[in-house]
Design a protein around this motif. Structure first.
Motif, PDB file in Angstrom:
ATOM      1  N   GLN A   1       0.827  -1.210   0.000  1.00 12.10           N
ATOM      2  CA  GLN A   1       0.000   0.000   0.000  1.00 12.10           C
ATOM      3  C   GLN A   1       0.861   1.260   0.000  1.00 12.10           C
ATOM      4  O   GLN A   1       0.507   2.260  -0.618  1.00 12.10           O
ATOM      5  CB  GLN A   1      -0.945  -0.007   1.202  1.00 12.10           C
ATOM      6  N   VAL A   2       2.006   1.189   0.707  1.00  7.30           N
ATOM      7  CA  VAL A   2       2.907   2.347   0.726  1.00  7.30           C
ATOM      8  C   VAL A   2       3.522   2.538  -0.660  1.00  7.30           C
ATOM      9  O   VAL A   2       3.611   3.651  -1.175  1.00  7.30           O
ATOM     10  CB  VAL A   2       3.998   2.170   1.813  1.00  7.30           C
ATOM     11  N   ARG A   3       3.903   1.443  -1.283  1.00  2.00           N
ATOM     12  CA  ARG A   3       4.450   1.532  -2.657  1.00  2.00           C
ATOM     13  C   ARG A   3       3.404   2.099  -3.617  1.00  2.00           C
ATOM     14  O   ARG A   3       3.741   2.876  -4.522  1.00  2.00           O
ATOM     15  CB  ARG A   3       4.886   0.150  -3.142  1.00  2.00           C
ATOM     16  N   ALA A   4       2.149   1.723  -3.394  1.00  5.87           N
ATOM     17  CA  ALA A   4       1.077   2.218  -4.268  1.00  5.87           C
ATOM     18  C   ALA A   4       0.886   3.728  -4.111  1.00  5.87           C
ATOM     19  O   ALA A   4       0.310   4.375  -4.977  1.00  5.87           O
ATOM     20  CB  ALA A   4      -0.232   1.483  -3.978  1.00  5.87           C
ATOM     21  N   MET A   5       1.395   4.274  -2.993  1.00  7.46           N
ATOM     22  CA  MET A   5       1.356   5.737  -2.819  1.00  7.46           C
ATOM     23  C   MET A   5       2.514   6.389  -3.574  1.00  7.46           C
ATOM     24  O   MET A   5       2.702   7.604  -3.515  1.00  7.46           O
ATOM     25  CB  MET A   5       1.480   6.110  -1.323  1.00  7.46           C
ATOM     26  N   GLY A   6       3.327   5.556  -4.232  1.00  7.54           N
ATOM     27  CA  GLY A   6       4.471   6.084  -4.982  1.00  7.54           C
ATOM     28  C   GLY A   6       5.704   6.282  -4.123  1.00  7.54           C
ATOM     29  O   GLY A   6       6.606   7.037  -4.475  1.00  7.54           O
ATOM     30  N   ILE A   7       5.752   5.618  -2.972  1.00 10.88           N
ATOM     31  CA  ILE A   7       6.878   5.785  -2.041  1.00 10.88           C
ATOM     32  C   ILE A   7       7.778   4.551  -2.126  1.00 10.88           C
ATOM     33  O   ILE A   7       7.305   3.420  -2.040  1.00 10.88           O
ATOM     34  CB  ILE A   7       6.348   5.968  -0.590  1.00 10.88           C
ATOM     35  N   GLN A   8       9.072   4.772  -2.290  1.00 11.37           N
ATOM     36  CA  GLN A   8      10.017   3.655  -2.367  1.00 11.37           C
ATOM     37  C   GLN A   8      10.401   3.197  -0.964  1.00 11.37           C
ATOM     38  O   GLN A   8      10.732   4.029  -0.120  1.00 11.37           O
ATOM     39  CB  GLN A   8      11.280   4.071  -3.132  1.00 11.37           C
ATOM     40  N   VAL A   9      10.348   1.897  -0.731  1.00 11.33           N
ATOM     41  CA  VAL A   9      10.716   1.375   0.588  1.00 11.33           C
ATOM     42  C   VAL A   9      11.554   0.111   0.445  1.00 11.33           C
ATOM     43  O   VAL A   9      11.564  -0.520  -0.607  1.00 11.33           O
ATOM     44  CB  VAL A   9       9.468   1.027   1.444  1.00 11.33           C
ATOM     45  N   ILE A  10      12.255  -0.209   1.527  1.00  8.37           N
ATOM     46  CA  ILE A  10      12.949  -1.496   1.615  1.00  8.37           C
ATOM     47  C   ILE A  10      12.101  -2.377   2.518  1.00  8.37           C
ATOM     48  O   ILE A  10      11.721  -1.948   3.610  1.00  8.37           O
ATOM     49  CB  ILE A  10      14.361  -1.314   2.212  1.00  8.37           C
ATOM     50  N   GLY A  11      11.773  -3.557   2.078  1.00  5.94           N
ATOM     51  CA  GLY A  11      10.907  -4.416   2.883  1.00  5.94           C
ATOM     52  C   GLY A  11      11.107  -5.870   2.540  1.00  5.94           C
ATOM     53  O   GLY A  11      12.143  -6.457   2.857  1.00  5.94           O
ATOM     54  N   LYS A  12      10.139  -6.422   1.821  1.00  2.35           N
ATOM     55  CA  LYS A  12      10.179  -7.858   1.561  1.00  2.35           C
ATOM     56  C   LYS A  12      11.248  -8.260   0.553  1.00  2.35           C
ATOM     57  O   LYS A  12      11.471  -9.450   0.344  1.00  2.35           O
ATOM     58  CB  LYS A  12       8.795  -8.351   1.120  1.00  2.35           C
ATOM     59  N   ASP A  13      11.921  -7.260  -0.061  1.00  2.00           N
ATOM     60  CA  ASP A  13      13.093  -7.627  -0.862  1.00  2.00           C
ATOM     61  C   ASP A  13      14.217  -8.116   0.048  1.00  2.00           C
ATOM     62  O   ASP A  13      15.130  -8.812  -0.381  1.00  2.00           O
ATOM     63  CB  ASP A  13      13.546  -6.448  -1.739  1.00  2.00           C
ATOM     64  N   LYS A  14      14.138  -7.749   1.332  1.00  2.00           N
ATOM     65  CA  LYS A  14      15.194  -8.142   2.286  1.00  2.00           C
ATOM     66  C   LYS A  14      14.696  -9.083   3.388  1.00  2.00           C
ATOM     67  O   LYS A  14      15.482  -9.794   4.003  1.00  2.00           O
ATOM     68  CB  LYS A  14      15.760  -6.892   2.983  1.00  2.00           C
ATOM     69  N   LEU A  15      13.403  -9.013   3.680  1.00  2.00           N
ATOM     70  CA  LEU A  15      12.867  -9.827   4.781  1.00  2.00           C
ATOM     71  C   LEU A  15      11.918 -10.879   4.222  1.00  2.00           C
ATOM     72  O   LEU A  15      11.144 -10.606   3.313  1.00  2.00           O
ATOM     73  CB  LEU A  15      12.104  -8.934   5.774  1.00  2.00           C
ATOM     74  N   SER A  16      11.966 -12.056   4.783  1.00  2.00           N
ATOM     75  CA  SER A  16      11.190 -13.164   4.226  1.00  2.00           C
ATOM     76  C   SER A  16       9.695 -12.994   4.457  1.00  2.00           C
ATOM     77  O   SER A  16       9.258 -12.482   5.483  1.00  2.00           O
ATOM     78  CB  SER A  16      11.648 -14.487   4.843  1.00  2.00           C
ATOM     79  N   ILE A  17       8.924 -13.443   3.469  1.00  2.00           N
ATOM     80  CA  ILE A  17       7.468 -13.508   3.617  1.00  2.00           C
ATOM     81  C   ILE A  17       7.107 -14.736   4.469  1.00  2.00           C
ATOM     82  O   ILE A  17       6.065 -14.779   5.100  1.00  2.00           O
ATOM     83  CB  ILE A  17       6.805 -13.571   2.217  1.00  2.00           C
ATOM     84  N   CYS A  18       7.986 -15.725   4.455  1.00  2.00           N
ATOM     85  CA  CYS A  18       7.704 -16.982   5.169  1.00  2.00           C
ATOM     86  C   CYS A  18       8.236 -16.916   6.603  1.00  2.00           C
ATOM     87  O   CYS A  18       9.338 -16.423   6.844  1.00  2.00           O
ATOM     88  CB  CYS A  18       8.370 -18.156   4.459  1.00  2.00           C
ATOM     89  N   GLY A  19       7.465 -17.420   7.528  1.00  2.55           N
ATOM     90  CA  GLY A  19       7.947 -17.539   8.898  1.00  2.55           C
ATOM     91  C   GLY A  19       7.795 -16.235   9.667  1.00  2.55           C
ATOM     92  O   GLY A  19       7.421 -15.198   9.117  1.00  2.55           O
ATOM     93  N   GLU A  20       8.087 -16.302  10.981  1.00  3.32           N
ATOM     94  CA  GLU A  20       7.979 -15.101  11.799  1.00  3.32           C
ATOM     95  C   GLU A  20       9.289 -14.320  11.743  1.00  3.32           C
ATOM     96  O   GLU A  20      10.311 -14.844  11.339  1.00  3.32           O
ATOM     97  CB  GLU A  20       7.612 -15.444  13.240  1.00  3.32           C
ATOM     98  N   LEU A  21       9.225 -13.067  12.177  1.00  4.13           N
ATOM     99  CA  LEU A  21      10.454 -12.288  12.308  1.00  4.13           C
ATOM    100  C   LEU A  21      11.019 -12.490  13.709  1.00  4.13           C
ATOM    101  O   LEU A  21      10.294 -12.857  14.637  1.00  4.13           O
ATOM    102  CB  LEU A  21      10.166 -10.801  12.083  1.00  4.13           C
ATOM    103  N   THR A  22      12.308 -12.272  13.843  1.00  2.00           N
ATOM    104  CA  THR A  22      12.957 -12.224  15.151  1.00  2.00           C
ATOM    105  C   THR A  22      13.964 -11.075  15.043  1.00  2.00           C
ATOM    106  O   THR A  22      14.272 -10.645  13.927  1.00  2.00           O
ATOM    107  CB  THR A  22      13.736 -13.518  15.475  1.00  2.00           C
ATOM    108  N   PRO A  23      14.485 -10.591  16.176  1.00  2.00           N
ATOM    109  CA  PRO A  23      15.520  -9.558  16.064  1.00  2.00           C
ATOM    110  C   PRO A  23      16.663 -10.020  15.149  1.00  2.00           C
ATOM    111  O   PRO A  23      17.128  -9.257  14.300  1.00  2.00           O
ATOM    112  CB  PRO A  23      15.984  -9.380  17.516  1.00  2.00           C
ATOM    113  N   GLY A  24      17.066 -11.265  15.291  1.00  3.78           N
ATOM    114  CA  GLY A  24      18.187 -11.780  14.490  1.00  3.78           C
ATOM    115  C   GLY A  24      17.865 -11.823  13.002  1.00  3.78           C
ATOM    116  O   GLY A  24      18.714 -11.503  12.158  1.00  3.78           O
TER     117      GLY A  24
END
Lengths: 191, 582
Positions: free
Chosen positions: B289-312
Motif C-alpha cells: 500500500q505504501v508503494r502504491a502511494m508512490g513511495i520507495q521502501v525497503i521491505g520484503k526484498d530483504k525480509l522473508s514472507i515466510c515464517g515469523e520475524l525475530t531480532p536476528g
C-alpha cells in the motif's frame, strides 16, 4: 547499552517449565522491573521440546531473546540444554537439572541419547551448575517439586532479594502444596 | 493503578471486560483459545464455545444487533470458516460494538498454514487494529468497541502467536458501572441484506473506510517515535518490538490501525527519509500500500514472507549481519510432540497402519498419528476435510483400492464441519469408512468443552450430543461403537468396515486421558517381565512415551510414573510379558 537480562528456560512438556517461568517473571515484576516472557504452548503437553523466554530490565522491547544474547540457560533436561547452547552468549551461565528424558527416536532404539553431555556442556560453559533436581525434590517430599528446587538453584545466580522469591511462591503455589515447595526451594538454594 | 503481568490473550479478555462486553463466543484454536477461557472468569460476560467459528460469529452478530458489545475470537484459519457472515456483517454494520479477534500463527507453531489475516481486513473492508504488547492488546480491544460504534462497523483485532502467548506488564482499568440492558430494535433496511438494501450499504462501507483513514491520522494509536532522524521505519504489531531492539536510533512510525492505513500520516513521515523501511511479518501488506502511494521502501526484498520475524532475522535481512551464534551442534535427536501415554487414539492408528489403510486425516491430537512409528496418515488439509477427501478419492480409484480408504476425525472436528461431509457421503453413496475418535473434548487446544462433553465453557452441565444417533439420523446404516482400548475388537471392526462397500462409521468412545472427570476408574501401571519378554519389539509399534527400549538388555521397560495402565501394550505382546504392578 541495554541493561536487559535474558533467561531462557528449556525442557520437556510436562516438567513444570511454564509455572517456573511464571514465578520467575513475577519475582522480577515485584522487584520493580519491566518484564516480558514468551513461550510457545498449545501442544506442549504431549512431550515436545519446550522453551520459555524471560527478559527483564528497565525497559524490554522484544519478548523473544535476540539470538546469542541468552545470559542464563535454565534447563530442566540435558538434551534440551545441549539443543539450546547456541543461543547462549559467550561466558553465559547454565543451571541444569541432571536428568535425561529419552525422546521418541531414542525410546524406540533408533537413535542414541548423546553421551557425556554434562562434560560437554561444562567444557563449553564453565559457569554451569548441575542440580540433582529429582533427588532434592524427593527429599522435599514430592517428586513434582523439581521445578521449585531448580528455581532455588537459579535464585542463587541472580541478585534478587530472597524475600521476593518466597513472596512469589506464596502467591502462585496452591496453599496445600506451599510448605513442600518452600522446602524444595530452600534445598535448591543450598546446593 | 494495579500493574500485573498478562498474556496478550488475558489482556484481550480484560479489555473486553473493561469495555462492558456482555457476550463472548469462539471456537478454540491455537493461539487464540485462552481469550475465552479468561473471558469466562468475568461473571458479567456470557462466554461460550460454539461448534465452529461461523456459528460463533453469527451468535456475536445476533448479540450485537440486540445492542450488546460482543467479543468473538478465533485463529487465522477460523476466519475462513466465518468469512461468509463476516463479509455481509461489514455491510450491515453493528448496533453494539463487535470486535473479532483473529490470532495469526506466523512460523506455523500449531497450524496448517500461515495465512496473513490482514488481507481479510482489506478483502472484507473491516478495519483492523494490531497491538504490539499486552497493554496495547487491552487498550486496542476497548478502542475497537468505541471506534466500531462510532463508525458503525465490526472491528478486527489482529494478534499473532508472539502477542497472544507473551506476557508483559499491564495497568488495569475498571468496567463501566452502567452497561445498558439490550433490547429489540427493528431496522430491516439496514439488517436484511437483500440486493436493494445491500447496494445502498456498500456505499456506506466505502464512505466509512475513507473517513476512518482520515480520522486515523489524528489518533494516538498511530505514533511517530523520533530517533536520530537518519532512517525511517514503518512497522506494526510485534515487529515494532524487534525494530526497537535492532534499530534503536531509527525514527519509527508505529501503526496501530493497520487497515485502513493513515495515508497522509505515512506520506508526511516518508518525506523525511531517503532510506525508509517497512518491517512486517508475513505478507507485504503495509509495504504494497505504501508503494502504491508512490513511495520507495525497503521491505520484503530483504525480509522473508515466510515464517515469523525475530531480532536476528531482521538484523540479518536488512544489514546482512549474521547473528553471533553459530550452530555447530551435531544433529541431535529431535523431540516432537507425541500422543500422551494412555491416549485412546494410539491403538486405532496402530491397527490402521497394520491394515495398510489410506487415511485421510483431520485437525486434532490424532494428526500425530502421522508420526512414526504409527505412521498412519496420508492427508490432512483443514477442519472437517477428512470425510470429503475420502469421498473424493474413493470416486476415482479401483473398487479394490476403495477398501483402503478411511477418514479419521475427532468429535469436535466432526461437529465443526465434518458432519456436512458425512451427509454428502450418505447422499452420494460413497464407499469409504469414517472413524470418529470421540474423546468428548476438544483436546489438542488444551481440552475445551464441546457439544459431546456434556458441559459448557462455564462448567455447567448440559445436553450431550448422542453421536451414534446423529450418524444414524444422517442415514448411515452401519454404525459400530467400540472401545479403542480393546485392540482385538478395534482390529476386527476396522477390517470388516474397510471391506464393506458402503458408508460405515466406527465410533470410538474412550474419553481423553487428561480429563479427570471422565477418568474415575482406577488403573494400575504395568511393568515388563523380562523373563517372559523375547525382545520382539511388537510393543514399540505403539510409540507410547511410557515404553522405552533398553539397548543393553535388548528389552523394553515401562516408566511407572508415565504409565496410566490402559493395557493396550499388553494386547500387542504375544508372550504375556506386560504385567500389572502389585
Amino acid at each position: 547499552m541495554s541493561d536487559v537480562k535474558n533467561i531462557l528456560l528449556a525442557g520437556v512438556g510436562g516438567q513444570g517449565i511454564l509455572l517456573a517461568s511464571e514465578v520467575l517473571s513475577e519475582v522480577m515484576l515485584m522487584a520493580g522491573m519491566d518484564v516480558k516472557k514468551n513461550e510457545i504452548h498449545g501442544m506442549s503437553q504431549r512431550g515436545g521440546s519446550v522453551v520459555s523466554h524471560v527478559r527483564y530490565g528497565k525497559k524490554v522491547y522484544s519478548s523473544i531473546i535476540p539470538e546469542g544474547e541468552v545470559d542464563i540457560l535454565f534447563s530442566f533436561e540435558l538434551l534440551e540444554t545441549r539443543r539450546y547452547l547456541p543461543l547462549l552468549r559467550k561466558n553465559g551461565q547454565i543451571v541444569v537439572n541432571n536428568l535425561k528424558i529419552a525422546p521418541p527416536s531414542v525410546a524406540l532404539g533408533q537413535r542414541e541419547y548423546p553421551e557425556n553431555l554434562v562434560e560437554e556442556i561444562r567444557k563449553k560453559f564453565p559457569a554451569t551448575t548441575v542440580v540433582n533436581g529429582l533427588d532434592l525434590a524427593l527429599e522435599a517430599g514430592n517428586a513434582k517439586t523439581v521445578n521449585t528446587v531448580l528455581l532455588g538453584a537459579l535464585s542463587k545466580t541472580l541478585d534478587i532479594d530472597q524475600a521476593l522469591w518466597l513472596q512469589a511462591l506464596k502467591k502462585m503455589v496452591p496453599e496445600r502444596l506451599l510448605e513442600i515447595n518452600l522446602k524444595a526451594f530452600a534445598l535448591g538454594c543450598n546446593i | 493503578m494495579q500493574k500485573v503481568l498478562l498474556s496478550g490473550n488475558e489482556a484481550i479478555a480484560r479489555g473486553a471486560y473493561e469495555a462492558g462486553v456482555l457476550v463472548a463466543a469462539a471456537y478454540p484454536g491455537t493461539p487464540s483459545t485462552e481469550i475465552l477461557e479468561n473471558a469466562k472468569r468475568y461473571k458479567e460476560i456470557d462466554a461460550s464455545w460454539a461448534p465452529n467459528e461461523k456459528v460463533a460469529l453469527e451468535v456475536g452478530i445476533g448479540a450485537s444487533f440486540g445492542g450488546a458489545r460482543v467479543l468473538v475470537t478465533m485463529k487465522h484459519v477460523g476466519v475462513n470458516v466465518a468469512a461468509d457472515p463476516l463479509f455481509t456483517l461489514s455491510y450491515t454494520g453493528v448496533r453494539g460494538g463487535l470486535v473479532l479477534v483473529v490470532a495469526d500463527d506466523p512460523e506455523l507453531h500449531s497450524s496448517q498454514n500461515e495465512q496473513d489475516s490482514r488481507n481479510y481486513a482489506k478483502f472484507a473492508k473491516v478495519p483492523m487494529f494490531e497491538p504490539a504488547d499486552s497493554q496495547e492488546a487491552l487498550e486496542f480491544t476497548k478502542l475497537g468497541f468505541a471506534a466500531g460504534e462510532q463508525f458503525d462497523t465490526p472491528i478486527f483485532l489482529r494478534s499473532t502467536t508472539r502477542i497472544s502467548h507473551s506476557k508483559s506488564v499491564v495497568s488495569l482499568g475498571e468496567r463501566p458501572q452502567d452497561v445498558p440492558q439490550p433490547t429489540l430494535e427493528r431496522n430491516p433496511a439496514k439488517l436484511v441484506m437483500l440486493p436493494g438494501n445491500a447496494r445502498r450499504r456498500h456505499f456506506a462501507v466505502e464512505d466509512r473506510l475513507r473517513k476512518m483513514a482520515e480520522w486515523s491520522c489524528r489518533q494516538s494509536f498511530n505514533r511517530i517515535e523520533k530517533g536520530a532522524g537518519k532512517v525511517g521505519v514503518i512497522t506494526a504489531g510485534v515487529s515494532y518490538q524487534y525494530v526497537k531492539e535492532v534499530m534503536p536510533d531509527a525514527d519509527v512510525l508505529k501503526i496501530g490501525l493497520v487497515y485502513p492505513l493513515p495515508e497522509q500520516m505515512i506520506r508526511d513521515f516518508a518525506a523525511n527519509y531517503e532510506t525508509l523501511y517497512v518491517v512486517e511479518e508475513l505478507d507485504p501488506f503495509i509495504e504494497d500500500q505504501v508503494r502504491a502511494m508512490g513511495i520507495q521502501v525497503i521491505g520484503k526484498d530483504k525480509l522473508s514472507i515466510c515464517g515469523e520475524l525475530t531480532p536476528g532475522r531482521i538484523q540479518k535481512g536488512l544489514f546482512g549481519q549474521e547473528s553471533p551464534t553459530e550452530d555447530n551442534s551435531p544433529e541431535l535427536p529431535p523431540r516432537p510432540p507425541n500422543m500422551c501415554p494412555g491416549c485412546p487414539h494410539r491403538g486405532v492408528f496402530m491397527e490402521l497402519n497394520r491394515a495398510k489403510a489410506y487415511v485421510t486425516g483431520d485437525i486434532g491430537c490424532y494428526t500425530l498419528g502421522f508420526m512414526p512409528p504409527l505412521s498412519a496418515m496420508d492427508t490432512c488439509i483443514c477442519m472437517g476435510a477428512s470425510i470429503g477427501n475420502a469421498t473424493g478419492i474413493s470416486k476415482v480409484i479401483s473398487a479394490e483400492e476403495q477398501r483402503k480408504v478411511v477418514a479419521v476425525i475427532g468429535d469436535s472436528t466432526f461437529l465443526h464441519t465434518g458432519i456436512n461431509g458425512l451427509m454428502d457421503m450418505v447422499y452420494n453413496q460413497s464407499t469409504a469408512t469414517v472413524i470418529i475418535l470421540d474423546n468428548r473434548i476438544t483436546a489438542m487446544t488444551g481440552r475445551q468443552e464441546n457439544p459431546t462433553s456434556g458441559y459448557m465453557l462455564n462448567e455447567l452441565k448440559t445436553y450431550r450430543i448422542d453421536m451414534e444417533q446423529l450418524c444414524r439420523a444422517v442415514g448411515v446404516q452401519h454404525v459400530k461403537v467400540i472401545d479403542p482400548y480393546d485392540i482385538a475388537l478395534t482390529r476386527k471392526t476396522i477390517r470388516e468396515e474397510m471391506a464393506r462397500p458402503e458408508v460405515s462409521v466406527i465410533l470410538t468412545t474412550r474419553p481423553c486421558v487428561l480429563v479427570p472427570r471422565d477418568n474415575q476408574e482406577r488403573r494400575t501401571p504395568l511393568y515388563v517381565d523380562h523373563d517372559k519378554c523375547t525382545g520382539c519389539k511388537a510393543c514399540l509399534r505403539l510409540g507410547c512415551p511410557a515404553i522405552t527400549w533398553d539397548e543393553e538388555k535388548k528389552k523394553p521397560n515401562i516408566d511407572k510414573i508415565l504409565c496410566v495402565g490402559c493395557k493396550v501394550c499388553q494386547q500387542t505382546c504375544g508372550f504375556d510379558a506386560f504385567v500389572e504392578c502389585k
